[in-house]
Design a protein around this motif. Sequence first.
Motif, PDB file in Angstrom:
ATOM      1  N   ASN A 186       0.810  -1.228   0.000  1.00 35.31           N
ATOM      2  CA  ASN A 186       0.000   0.000   0.000  1.00 35.31           C
ATOM      3  C   ASN A 186       0.838   1.271   0.000  1.00 35.31           C
ATOM      4  N   GLN A 187       2.057   1.216   0.518  1.00 37.26           N
ATOM      5  CA  GLN A 187       2.891   2.413   0.610  1.00 37.26           C
ATOM      6  C   GLN A 187       3.847   2.597  -0.562  1.00 37.26           C
ATOM      7  N   GLY A 188       4.063   1.570  -1.352  1.00 36.13           N
ATOM      8  CA  GLY A 188       5.023   1.670  -2.455  1.00 36.13           C
ATOM      9  C   GLY A 188       5.607   0.323  -2.796  1.00 36.13           C
ATOM     10  N   VAL A 189       6.930   0.230  -2.749  1.00 33.30           N
ATOM     11  CA  VAL A 189       7.645  -0.997  -3.093  1.00 33.30           C
ATOM     12  C   VAL A 189       8.464  -1.439  -1.889  1.00 33.30           C
ATOM     13  N   VAL A 190       8.479  -2.754  -1.649  1.00 27.37           N
ATOM     14  CA  VAL A 190       9.268  -3.332  -0.564  1.00 27.37           C
ATOM     15  C   VAL A 190      10.280  -4.300  -1.175  1.00 27.37           C
ATOM     16  N   ILE A 191      11.527  -4.166  -0.752  1.00 30.08           N
ATOM     17  CA  ILE A 191      12.596  -5.067  -1.180  1.00 30.08           C
ATOM     18  C   ILE A 191      13.083  -5.797   0.059  1.00 30.08           C
ATOM     19  N   GLU A 192      12.944  -7.112   0.065  1.00 31.85           N
ATOM     20  CA  GLU A 192      13.483  -7.942   1.134  1.00 31.85           C
ATOM     21  C   GLU A 192      14.703  -8.643   0.546  1.00 31.85           C
ATOM     22  N   SER A 228       7.711 -10.607  -6.634  1.00 29.67           N
ATOM     23  CA  SER A 228       6.561 -11.247  -5.993  1.00 29.67           C
ATOM     24  C   SER A 228       5.287 -10.462  -6.269  1.00 29.67           C
ATOM     25  N   ASN A 229       4.148 -11.125  -6.049  1.00 27.18           N
ATOM     26  CA  ASN A 229       2.853 -10.465  -6.183  1.00 27.18           C
ATOM     27  C   ASN A 229       2.694  -9.375  -5.140  1.00 27.18           C
ATOM     28  N   SER A 230       1.833  -8.414  -5.427  1.00 29.56           N
ATOM     29  CA  SER A 230       1.547  -7.337  -4.482  1.00 29.56           C
ATOM     30  C   SER A 230       1.008  -7.906  -3.184  1.00 29.56           C
ATOM     31  N   GLN A 231       1.370  -7.249  -2.085  1.00 26.34           N
ATOM     32  CA  GLN A 231       0.919  -7.660  -0.760  1.00 26.34           C
ATOM     33  C   GLN A 231       0.289  -6.452  -0.085  1.00 26.34           C
ATOM     34  N   THR A 232      -0.986  -6.236  -0.357  1.00 31.10           N
ATOM     35  CA  THR A 232      -1.653  -5.038   0.141  1.00 31.10           C
ATOM     36  C   THR A 232      -1.863  -5.046   1.645  1.00 31.10           C
TER      37      THR A 232
END
Length: 134
Positions: free
Chosen positions: A68-74, A119-123
């Motif tokens: 919801n906030q943008g992009v996450v990189i793990e 990966s798929n979006s994780q809202t």
Amino acid sequence: MTVPQASLVKHKTAQICVFEQNFQVMVASSIVTAIVTVSGTVQGVGFRPTVWGYASELGIKGSVYNNNQGVVIECRATVSCIIQLINRLIETPPPSANISKMACGLTNKAISITNFAISNSQTNQSYTVNSVGA
């Protein structure tokens, strides 16, 4: 999930949070697991494929997804490789992207993937980085 406290650094018009642990003090070859959150115009502009390309070139393991906030990189890699990834994203983002904030933190989260994946979006997933000096 809260990512460890980070310090705030100004870069052009973006606010960039750096790792709580000073990377200049850490050994560049130390392997760490990090979460990088990126907000701004970063969805629908080829940001995830760009992250995938850079991470794959650098041998970083992990994944990138929208939330919801943008992009996450793990990611899991050496300190040096993660710094290179962050620098490439800041210096050479996709042409239509506009990073307004980037936050980075170390985590104990296990990353079991043996390569880097989109990966798929994780809202329903969100991360918060507590910055100092804001």
